[in-house]
Design a protein around this motif. Structure first.
Motif: not given
Length: 272
Positions: A32-39, A99-107, A113-115, A133-135
């Motif tokens: 439902k969210l184009p260009g967004v990874s659900g997890v 891998d899981e490095r810097d995984a918070w950047v996409p969020l 949408a979640s991590l 500040e970030t989104a």
């Protein structure tokens, strides 16, 4: 789990109460969210894959009569691995070999949408490298990974191993240092600094960005689990067996055949 509350609302999904709902949410969000990874779930992230195995009644490996029996091929483990594969192939746009490095950047940049990440990732999500500040500064939510039938899932207690080397020049001093590290006083310092202590009795002392997050950390710590207590387990990690396995799972591989091969390799190492 950290999530973007506005993206969840836009996709019409709510905080999941079961593991199945968590999986289905990831697919719905991605669709439902184009260009967004659900997890955001990169292929090498075996740390976040293990809870699915445990919640379905599976194990990594169990010791029987002095020998280790790897369990990725069991029906219970396969059920969990299938859930991981569904997320990785349908509910995540993360690199299959990432891998899981810097995984918070996409969020924090609203590409996910979640991590699933350690509690300290909070600060990297709400602020960037320049402390701006970030989104997600005002739209960040969090919840514990739900169990198969509700409640809180058994998650992986990640971190470093600690012990006394067999070739230590000063084993008595090393033992005293270990006693200090594992003492209630020292572990309290860690807890009050926002880290998860090694003593479950101190879970209520964990400091966090918000009282709600602190409560979630405490609840997750009580249910946390570890890798098999084998002296040879470090070699399993050194060879990257789990990373390679889940990369193939992420690419849609035959989970049963892949698991049979992984079990053989793990058993050869643990029983050497």
């Amino acid at each position: 789990m950290f999530y973007n509350t506005s993206q969840y609302e836009a996709a019409g999904v709510s905080v999941p109460t079961t593991l199945d709902q968590y999986v289905s949410n990831s697919v719905t969000l991605t669709e439902k969210l184009p260009g967004v990874s659900g997890v955001w779930f990169p292929g090498k992230d075996w740390y976040n894959a293990l809870p699915f195995i445990w919640e379905n009644g599976g194990e990594i490996a169990v010791e029987k009569d002095g020998k280790w029996d790897a369990q990725f091929s069991s029906a219970e483990s396969q059920a969990g691995i299938k859930q991981v594969q569904e997320i990785m192939t349908k509910g995540s746009t993360a690199p299959k070999d990432g891998d899981e490095r810097d995984a918070w950047v996409p969020l924090r940049t609203e590409k996910a949408a979640s991590l699933s990440a350690p509690s300290w990732a909070y600060w990297s999500i709400i602020a960037d490298e320049d402390q701006k500040e970030t989104a997600l500064t005002n739209t960040l939510g969090y919840f514990n990974l739900p169990g198969k039938d509700g409640g809180v899932a058994s998650v992986f207690a990640g971190g470093s191993n600690i012990g006394i080397s067999a070739k230590s020049a000063n084993p008595e001093l090393a033992e005293k240092a270990l006693e200090i590290i594992m003492s209630e006083e020292y572990q309290t310092i860690l807890a009050e600094g926002g880290l998860v202590p090694a003593r479950t009795s101190l879970s209520g002392k964990v400091a966090a960005a918000t009282p709600e997050l602190a409560k979630l950390i405490a609840d997750a710590a009580v249910n946390a689990r570890l890798t098999p207590p084998s002296a040879n387990w470090a070699e399993v990690e050194a060879q990257g067996l789990l990373q390679d396995f889940f990369v193939q799972v992420a690419n849609g591989g035959d989970t049963a055949a892949l698991a049979a091969d992984l079990d053989t390799k793990i058993e050869a190492i643990l029983n050497a």
